[in-house]
Design a protein around this motif. Structure first.
Motif, short mmCIF file in Angstrom:
data_model
loop_
_atom_site.label_atom_id
_atom_site.label_comp_id
_atom_site.label_asym_id
_atom_site.label_seq_id
_atom_site.Cartn_x
_atom_site.Cartn_y
_atom_site.Cartn_z
N ALA A 77 0.81 -1.27 0.04
CA ALA A 77 -0.08 -0.04 0.06
C ALA A 77 0.73 1.17 0.03
CB ALA A 77 -1.03 -0.07 1.36
N GLY A 78 2.29 1.07 -0.01
CA GLY A 78 3.00 2.45 -0.20
C GLY A 78 2.92 3.17 1.11
N LEU A 79 2.97 2.50 2.50
CA LEU A 79 2.71 3.11 3.73
C LEU A 79 4.09 3.72 4.25
CD1 LEU A 79 -0.10 1.05 5.34
CD2 LEU A 79 -0.25 3.12 3.57
N GLY A 80 5.07 3.46 3.78
CA GLY A 80 6.32 3.77 4.44
C GLY A 80 6.83 3.13 5.47
N VAL A 81 8.12 3.65 5.85
CA VAL A 81 8.43 3.44 7.14
C VAL A 81 7.52 3.84 8.30
CG1 VAL A 81 10.53 3.18 8.78
CG2 VAL A 81 10.83 3.21 6.12
N ARG A 205 15.56 -1.74 10.74
CA ARG A 205 15.43 -2.65 11.54
C ARG A 205 15.54 -1.67 12.95
NH1 ARG A 205 19.18 -4.85 15.24
NH2 ARG A 205 18.46 -6.79 16.35
N ARG A 206 16.38 -0.87 13.22
CA ARG A 206 16.36 -0.09 14.36
C ARG A 206 15.20 0.69 14.51
NH1 ARG A 206 22.06 2.88 13.93
NH2 ARG A 206 21.80 3.39 16.05
N VAL A 207 14.48 1.31 13.49
CA VAL A 207 13.31 1.90 13.65
C VAL A 207 12.25 1.05 14.31
CG1 VAL A 207 11.35 3.43 12.52
CG2 VAL A 207 13.78 3.88 12.17
N ALA A 266 11.49 7.46 11.37
CA ALA A 266 10.86 6.96 10.32
C ALA A 266 10.42 8.02 9.00
CB ALA A 266 9.39 6.51 10.65
N TYR A 267 10.18 9.08 9.41
CA TYR A 267 9.81 10.18 8.50
C TYR A 267 11.19 10.43 7.43
CZ TYR A 267 8.92 14.85 6.63
OH TYR A 267 8.92 15.83 5.96
N GLU A 268 12.45 10.53 8.24
CA GLU A 268 13.33 10.72 7.43
C GLU A 268 13.97 9.71 6.72
OE1 GLU A 268 15.02 13.53 7.44
OE2 GLU A 268 14.50 14.70 9.30
N LEU A 269 13.51 8.39 7.05
CA LEU A 269 13.87 7.22 5.95
C LEU A 269 13.06 7.54 5.00
CD1 LEU A 269 14.54 4.19 8.64
CD2 LEU A 269 16.23 5.53 7.23
N ASP A 270 11.70 7.55 5.17
CA ASP A 270 10.67 7.68 3.88
C ASP A 270 11.29 8.96 3.16
OD1 ASP A 270 9.33 5.56 4.57
OD2 ASP A 270 7.71 6.96 5.65
N ALA A 271 11.92 9.94 3.58
CA ALA A 271 12.24 11.23 2.92
C ALA A 271 13.62 10.85 2.04
CB ALA A 271 12.30 12.19 3.70
N CYS A 272 14.27 9.92 2.62
CA CYS A 272 15.65 9.81 1.89
C CYS A 272 15.55 9.12 0.46
CB CYS A 272 16.86 9.37 2.79
SG CYS A 272 16.53 7.44 3.09
N ALA A 273 14.50 8.56 0.19
CA ALA A 273 14.37 7.68 -1.11
C ALA A 273 15.34 6.60 -1.24
CB ALA A 273 14.37 8.81 -2.33
N HIS A 281 20.63 8.98 9.51
CA HIS A 281 21.48 7.97 10.50
C HIS A 281 21.27 9.04 12.02
CE1 HIS A 281 23.68 5.02 8.39
NE2 HIS A 281 23.45 5.61 7.31
N ALA A 282 21.35 10.21 11.80
CA ALA A 282 21.03 10.95 13.24
C ALA A 282 19.80 10.81 13.88
CB ALA A 282 21.65 12.31 12.96
N ALA A 283 18.72 10.85 13.00
CA ALA A 283 17.42 10.71 13.36
C ALA A 283 17.15 9.19 14.12
CB ALA A 283 16.51 10.81 12.31
N VAL A 284 17.84 8.11 13.48
CA VAL A 284 17.63 6.86 13.91
C VAL A 284 18.59 6.57 15.25
CG1 VAL A 284 18.24 4.49 13.55
CG2 VAL A 284 17.24 5.82 11.66
N ALA A 285 19.52 7.12 15.21
CA ALA A 285 20.43 7.08 16.46
C ALA A 285 19.72 7.89 17.68
CB ALA A 285 21.95 7.78 16.44
N SER A 286 19.00 9.07 17.56
CA SER A 286 18.37 9.73 18.32
C SER A 286 17.13 8.85 18.90
CB SER A 286 17.78 10.96 17.93
OG SER A 286 19.02 11.99 17.58
N ALA A 287 16.47 8.12 17.94
CA ALA A 287 15.26 7.54 18.33
C ALA A 287 15.58 6.07 19.19
CB ALA A 287 14.58 7.16 17.12
N HIS A 288 16.84 5.59 18.79
CA HIS A 288 17.42 4.50 19.29
C HIS A 288 17.75 4.84 21.11
CE1 HIS A 288 18.98 0.54 17.27
NE2 HIS A 288 17.54 0.69 17.44
N PHE A 289 18.32 6.10 21.01
CA PHE A 289 18.85 6.40 22.59
C PHE A 289 17.59 6.59 23.22
CE2 PHE A 289 18.78 9.99 25.41
CZ PHE A 289 19.78 9.72 26.08
N TRP A 290 16.49 7.32 22.87
CA TRP A 290 15.32 7.35 23.76
C TRP A 290 14.64 6.10 24.04
CZ3 TRP A 290 14.28 10.98 26.91
CH2 TRP A 290 15.05 12.19 26.59
N ALA A 291 14.62 5.22 22.95
CA ALA A 291 14.01 3.95 23.35
C ALA A 291 14.83 3.03 24.57
CB ALA A 291 13.96 3.05 21.94
N CYS A 292 16.08 3.18 24.04
CA CYS A 292 17.08 2.49 25.14
C CYS A 292 16.66 3.11 26.68
CB CYS A 292 18.21 2.41 25.04
SG CYS A 292 18.69 1.35 23.71
#
Length: 356
Positions: A77-81, A205-207, A266-273, A281-292
């Motif tokens: 359905a093209g829903l993206g990350v 995977r990290r997201v 997730a937004y940044e991954l969808d936007a990077c085509a 990379h910075a957005a994923v690392a930030s999300a990972h930090f907060w999740a941990c």
């Protein structure tokens, strides 16, 4: 940043939430614990003994959830990350032990490698996939390997795809008793991957893990707050005590931090085509930090507020503690994410310096 989603994504997440709340009950998880949980660690080598919610998985497949998150070339359905993250959040809320994340990742990897027929089989639920971590120094432990039909291993030289019968899987016991195993054996020759697909999959995977953690801690906080209104001490609900109320308020802030950082990633991954740069990379690392970080705090808050009930195996609270800690370990810990973020900042500077 606008994190609003379209009607298709909203309807899909509502469907998954409804099915999860109906099927993945405390009683059904208790039955899975009896099959493969504390005291039964010698089992779990096939679908009949692994901690796998087969009924919920069958319903997800029947409803077309994995197919909806597959590549558009396969009918997705093209829903993206972002769509994937919102669905994984729903699985985390009910602690659903189903292999949806590897199904989505494998479908995209196989499609990028030109294996459309096998990608369709995974997306449609005709085969269960397990996806190994790529890159140097990756762990041989692979989530869902014991019950997988196909094991996918992305690497620098391409994509290795092996039938489950062609490798050896030794069952492991993660802290949350989830389904995982050590995979050994000679990999199949690699198929070429289109573009930086392996790099994108590692970030996806990290997201997925951060989104699952978001659901876990959100539900843990809700259950803990509800318990604090019914548990009385000194003639009052414990939730009225300042110390307890403050911890729950801090937990609410932590859940929001995981929510916002995960959606941003997730937004940044969808936007990077499909070609992730420093911003992704910075957005994923930030999300990972907060999740941990938030996962660690909320796991302990839930146990402390519940008291002895928090670690009683006959009560559901302990499962949220185990799930949050397992996600923290899978994510690599908060310090590891700060080191990754520091590397991005040192090499590329602040990727959001000029962002709106």
């Amino acid at each position: 940043m606008d994190f609003s989603v379209d009607d298709t994504t909203s309807e899909l997440t509502a469907l998954v939430r409804d099915m999860g709340e109906r099927l993945v009950t405390d009683e059904s998880l208790r039955e899975l614990d009896a099959r493969f949980g504390p005291g039964t660690e010698s089992g779990g080598t096939d679908k009949d003994s692994a901690r796998f919610h087969a009924r919920f998985w069958d319903e997800l497949v029947r409803a077309g959830v994995p197919a909806a998150l597959a590549p558009e070339r396969l009918g997705g359905a093209g829903l993206g990350v972002v769509g994937e993250a919102l669905v994984l959040r729903e699985l985390g809320r009910v602690l659903a032990p189903v292999p949806l994340s590897p199904a989505v990742r494998a479908a995209h990897l196989l499609d990028a490698a030109g294996a459309g027929e096998r990608a369709s089989a995974v997306a449609e639920g005709r085969q269960i996939a397990a996806v190994a971590d790529g890159g140097p120094g990756a762990s041989p432990e692979v989530d869902w390997a014991p019950i997988a039909d196909v094991i996918v291993r992305p690497s620098a030289d391409g994509l290795h795809v092996s039938d489950r019968t062609a490798v050896t899987v030794e069952r492991t016991v993660p802290v949350d008793f989830s389904c995982a195993g050590l995979v050994t054996g000679e990999p199949e020759p690699a198929s070429a991957l289109a573009g930086p697909a392996a790099e994108f999959d590692a970030l996806r995977r990290r997201v997925h893990l951060a989104a699952h953690q978001w659901g876990v801690i959100e539900a843990a906080l809700q259950r803990t707050a509800a318990f604090a209104t019914t548990r009385h001490q000194f003639g009052r609900p414990i939730g009225t005590f300042q110390a307890v109320a403050a911890r729950l308020a801090d937990g609410s802030i932590d859940v929001d931090a995981v929510r916002l950082s995960t959606l941003r990633a997730a937004y940044e991954l969808d936007a990077c085509a499909g070609a992730p740069g420093a911003t992704a990379h910075a957005a994923v690392a930030s999300a990972h930090f907060w999740a941990c970080e938030a996962g660690h705090r909320l796991a302990h808050t839930a146990v402390h507020v519940h008291g002895g009930v928090g670690l009683d195996r006959s009560e559901p609270a302990h499962r949220y503690f185990l799930a949050a800690k397992a996600n923290e370990f899978r994510l690599g810990g908060a310090t590891r994410q700060l080191l990754d973020l520091g590397d991005v900042l040192a090499v590329h500077g602040d990727p959001w310096e000029f962002s709106a």
